[in-house]
Design a protein around this motif. Structure first.
Motif, PDB file in Angstrom:
ATOM      1  N   VAL A 129       6.643   0.700  13.170  1.00  0.00           N
ATOM      2  CA  VAL A 129       7.628   1.002  12.135  1.00  0.00           C
ATOM      3  C   VAL A 129       9.014   0.921  12.759  1.00  0.00           C
ATOM      4  CG1 VAL A 129       8.480   2.761  10.545  1.00  0.00           C
ATOM      5  CG2 VAL A 129       6.043   2.482  10.892  1.00  0.00           C
ATOM      6  N   GLY A 130       9.872   0.123  12.166  1.00  0.00           N
ATOM      7  CA  GLY A 130      11.251   0.086  12.619  1.00  0.00           C
ATOM      8  C   GLY A 130      11.972   1.354  12.192  1.00  0.00           C
ATOM      9  N   GLY A 131      13.118   1.594  12.748  1.00  0.00           N
ATOM     10  CA  GLY A 131      13.816   2.839  12.474  1.00  0.00           C
ATOM     11  C   GLY A 131      14.914   2.699  11.438  1.00  0.00           C
ATOM     12  N   ARG A 132      15.222   3.792  10.805  1.00  0.00           N
ATOM     13  CA  ARG A 132      16.343   3.915   9.883  1.00  0.00           C
ATOM     14  C   ARG A 132      16.807   5.352   9.987  1.00  0.00           C
ATOM     15  NH1 ARG A 132      20.428   3.942   7.369  1.00  0.00           N
ATOM     16  NH2 ARG A 132      20.798   3.459   5.193  1.00  0.00           N
ATOM     17  N   LEU A 133      18.095   5.564   9.957  1.00  0.00           N
ATOM     18  CA  LEU A 133      18.634   6.899  10.149  1.00  0.00           C
ATOM     19  C   LEU A 133      18.141   7.840   9.055  1.00  0.00           C
ATOM     20  CD1 LEU A 133      20.593   8.595  11.854  1.00  0.00           C
ATOM     21  CD2 LEU A 133      22.375   7.977  10.228  1.00  0.00           C
ATOM     22  N   ASN A 134      17.630   8.995   9.468  1.00  0.00           N
ATOM     23  CA  ASN A 134      17.142  10.068   8.585  1.00  0.00           C
ATOM     24  C   ASN A 134      15.980   9.637   7.692  1.00  0.00           C
ATOM     25  OD1 ASN A 134      19.045  11.841   9.605  1.00  0.00           O
ATOM     26  ND2 ASN A 134      20.551  11.346   8.020  1.00  0.00           N
ATOM     27  N   LYS A 135      15.216   8.664   8.105  1.00  0.00           N
ATOM     28  CA  LYS A 135      14.021   8.272   7.357  1.00  0.00           C
ATOM     29  C   LYS A 135      12.800   8.597   8.206  1.00  0.00           C
ATOM     30  CE  LYS A 135      11.912   4.729   4.641  1.00  0.00           C
ATOM     31  NZ  LYS A 135      12.091   3.529   3.852  1.00  0.00           N
ATOM     32  N   ILE A 136      11.855   9.318   7.629  1.00  0.00           N
ATOM     33  CA  ILE A 136      10.654   9.725   8.352  1.00  0.00           C
ATOM     34  C   ILE A 136       9.653   8.568   8.317  1.00  0.00           C
ATOM     35  CG2 ILE A 136       8.716  11.331   8.365  1.00  0.00           C
ATOM     36  CD1 ILE A 136      10.583  13.425   7.197  1.00  0.00           C
ATOM     37  N   PRO A 137       9.148   8.127   9.465  1.00  0.00           N
ATOM     38  CA  PRO A 137       8.154   7.054   9.464  1.00  0.00           C
ATOM     39  C   PRO A 137       6.887   7.493   8.745  1.00  0.00           C
ATOM     40  CG  PRO A 137       9.013   7.431  11.665  1.00  0.00           C
ATOM     41  CD  PRO A 137       9.532   8.519  10.804  1.00  0.00           C
ATOM     42  N   GLN A 138       6.327   6.625   7.916  1.00  0.00           N
ATOM     43  CA  GLN A 138       5.131   6.963   7.167  1.00  0.00           C
ATOM     44  C   GLN A 138       4.054   5.922   7.428  1.00  0.00           C
ATOM     45  OE1 GLN A 138       5.918   7.739   3.066  1.00  0.00           O
ATOM     46  NE2 GLN A 138       6.825   9.705   3.582  1.00  0.00           N
ATOM     47  N   CYS A 139       2.812   6.319   7.190  1.00  0.00           N
ATOM     48  CA  CYS A 139       1.681   5.412   7.376  1.00  0.00           C
ATOM     49  C   CYS A 139       0.715   5.559   6.214  1.00  0.00           C
ATOM     50  CB  CYS A 139       0.976   5.707   8.700  1.00  0.00           C
ATOM     51  SG  CYS A 139       0.299   7.373   8.813  1.00  0.00           S
ATOM     52  N   GLY A 140      -0.153   4.586   6.086  1.00  0.00           N
ATOM     53  CA  GLY A 140      -1.173   4.608   5.043  1.00  0.00           C
ATOM     54  C   GLY A 140      -2.550   4.833   5.649  1.00  0.00           C
ATOM     55  N   PRO A 141      -3.561   4.853   4.817  1.00  0.00           N
ATOM     56  CA  PRO A 141      -4.919   5.092   5.311  1.00  0.00           C
ATOM     57  C   PRO A 141      -5.447   3.934   6.142  1.00  0.00           C
ATOM     58  CG  PRO A 141      -4.953   4.671   2.960  1.00  0.00           C
ATOM     59  CD  PRO A 141      -3.529   4.711   3.379  1.00  0.00           C
ATOM     60  N   MET A 177       0.855  -1.171   0.000  1.00  0.00           N
ATOM     61  CA  MET A 177       0.000   0.000   0.000  1.00  0.00           C
ATOM     62  C   MET A 177       0.900   1.234   0.000  1.00  0.00           C
ATOM     63  SD  MET A 177      -2.694   1.279   2.890  1.00  0.00           S
ATOM     64  CE  MET A 177      -3.394  -0.324   3.042  1.00  0.00           C
ATOM     65  N   SER A 178       0.563   2.213  -0.811  1.00  0.00           N
ATOM     66  CA  SER A 178       1.374   3.421  -0.836  1.00  0.00           C
ATOM     67  C   SER A 178       1.188   4.166   0.479  1.00  0.00           C
ATOM     68  CB  SER A 178       0.976   4.314  -2.003  1.00  0.00           C
ATOM     69  OG  SER A 178      -0.370   4.693  -1.873  1.00  0.00           O
ATOM     70  N   LEU A 179       2.283   4.626   1.040  1.00  0.00           N
ATOM     71  CA  LEU A 179       2.274   5.302   2.327  1.00  0.00           C
ATOM     72  C   LEU A 179       2.373   6.800   2.084  1.00  0.00           C
ATOM     73  CD1 LEU A 179       4.734   2.898   4.148  1.00  0.00           C
ATOM     74  CD2 LEU A 179       2.249   2.824   4.117  1.00  0.00           C
ATOM     75  N   GLY A 180       1.285   7.486   2.255  1.00  0.00           N
ATOM     76  CA  GLY A 180       1.247   8.893   1.884  1.00  0.00           C
ATOM     77  C   GLY A 180       1.337   9.857   3.030  1.00  0.00           C
ATOM     78  N   CYS A 181       1.206   9.415   4.269  1.00  0.00           N
ATOM     79  CA  CYS A 181       1.181  10.316   5.418  1.00  0.00           C
ATOM     80  C   CYS A 181       2.396  10.052   6.287  1.00  0.00           C
ATOM     81  CB  CYS A 181      -0.083  10.105   6.234  1.00  0.00           C
ATOM     82  SG  CYS A 181      -1.589  10.333   5.306  1.00  0.00           S
ATOM     83  N   GLY A 182       3.242  11.036   6.421  1.00  0.00           N
ATOM     84  CA  GLY A 182       4.419  10.900   7.262  1.00  0.00           C
ATOM     85  C   GLY A 182       4.201  11.560   8.612  1.00  0.00           C
ATOM     86  N   VAL A 183       5.172  11.397   9.484  1.00  0.00           N
ATOM     87  CA  VAL A 183       5.121  12.065  10.780  1.00  0.00           C
ATOM     88  C   VAL A 183       5.210  13.572  10.543  1.00  0.00           C
ATOM     89  CG1 VAL A 183       6.414  12.405  12.929  1.00  0.00           C
ATOM     90  CG2 VAL A 183       6.070  10.126  12.033  1.00  0.00           C
ATOM     91  N   ALA A 184       4.498  14.331  11.343  1.00  0.00           N
ATOM     92  CA  ALA A 184       4.400  15.792  11.263  1.00  0.00           C
ATOM     93  C   ALA A 184       3.552  16.247  10.088  1.00  0.00           C
ATOM     94  CB  ALA A 184       5.779  16.458  11.213  1.00  0.00           C
ATOM     95  N   THR A 185       2.675  15.372   9.579  1.00  0.00           N
ATOM     96  CA  THR A 185       1.743  15.757   8.521  1.00  0.00           C
ATOM     97  C   THR A 185       0.524  16.414   9.159  1.00  0.00           C
ATOM     98  OG1 THR A 185       2.430  13.943   7.111  1.00  0.00           O
ATOM     99  CG2 THR A 185       0.279  14.867   6.677  1.00  0.00           C
ATOM    100  N   ILE A 186       0.079  17.504   8.579  1.00  0.00           N
ATOM    101  CA  ILE A 186      -1.147  18.172   9.009  1.00  0.00           C
ATOM    102  C   ILE A 186      -2.170  17.993   7.899  1.00  0.00           C
ATOM    103  CG2 ILE A 186      -2.221  20.355   9.634  1.00  0.00           C
ATOM    104  CD1 ILE A 186       0.474  21.267  10.706  1.00  0.00           C
ATOM    105  N   MET A 187      -3.334  17.418   8.247  1.00  0.00           N
ATOM    106  CA  MET A 187      -4.353  17.221   7.225  1.00  0.00           C
ATOM    107  C   MET A 187      -5.696  17.746   7.710  1.00  0.00           C
ATOM    108  SD  MET A 187      -4.659  13.140   7.277  1.00  0.00           S
ATOM    109  CE  MET A 187      -3.737  12.294   8.503  1.00  0.00           C
ATOM    110  N   ASN A 188      -6.559  18.039   6.769  1.00  0.00           N
ATOM    111  CA  ASN A 188      -7.876  18.574   7.091  1.00  0.00           C
ATOM    112  C   ASN A 188      -8.782  17.466   7.592  1.00  0.00           C
ATOM    113  OD1 ASN A 188      -7.077  21.070   6.213  1.00  0.00           O
ATOM    114  ND2 ASN A 188      -7.848  20.770   4.149  1.00  0.00           N
TER     115      ASN A 188
END
Length: 80
Positions: free
Chosen positions: A68-80, A39-50
């Protein structure tokens, strides 16, 4: 000879069942479900949505993503 390596608890279970100790362990899909659907992950951390419901909130802010596991300088993202 093969029964010498089995525990006494596993001898009492019906054939085809999983022993209680191994039910909590992670298991692979075993090729039953085919390929993993991505699934495409379109919402990252610090996203502001209506917000479009009647809760009274106007903006939603994503603070964290679970599982979500971590990786250096990668922003965790989530899907709907």
């Amino acid at each position: 000879l093969a029964q010498a390596f089995l525990s006494p608890d596993s001898l009492l279970l019906p054939p085809g069942s999983i022993p209680p100790a191994s039910q909590n362990m992670k298991r692979g899909r075993g090729g039953r479900s085919g390929g993993k659907l991505k699934m495409s992950l379109g919402c990252g951390v610090a996203t502001i949505m209506n917000c479009a419901d009647n809760s009274g909130a106007k903006n939603l802010y994503i603070m964290a993503v679970r599982g979500v596991g971590g990786r250096l300088n990668k922003i965790p993202q989530c899907g709907p």
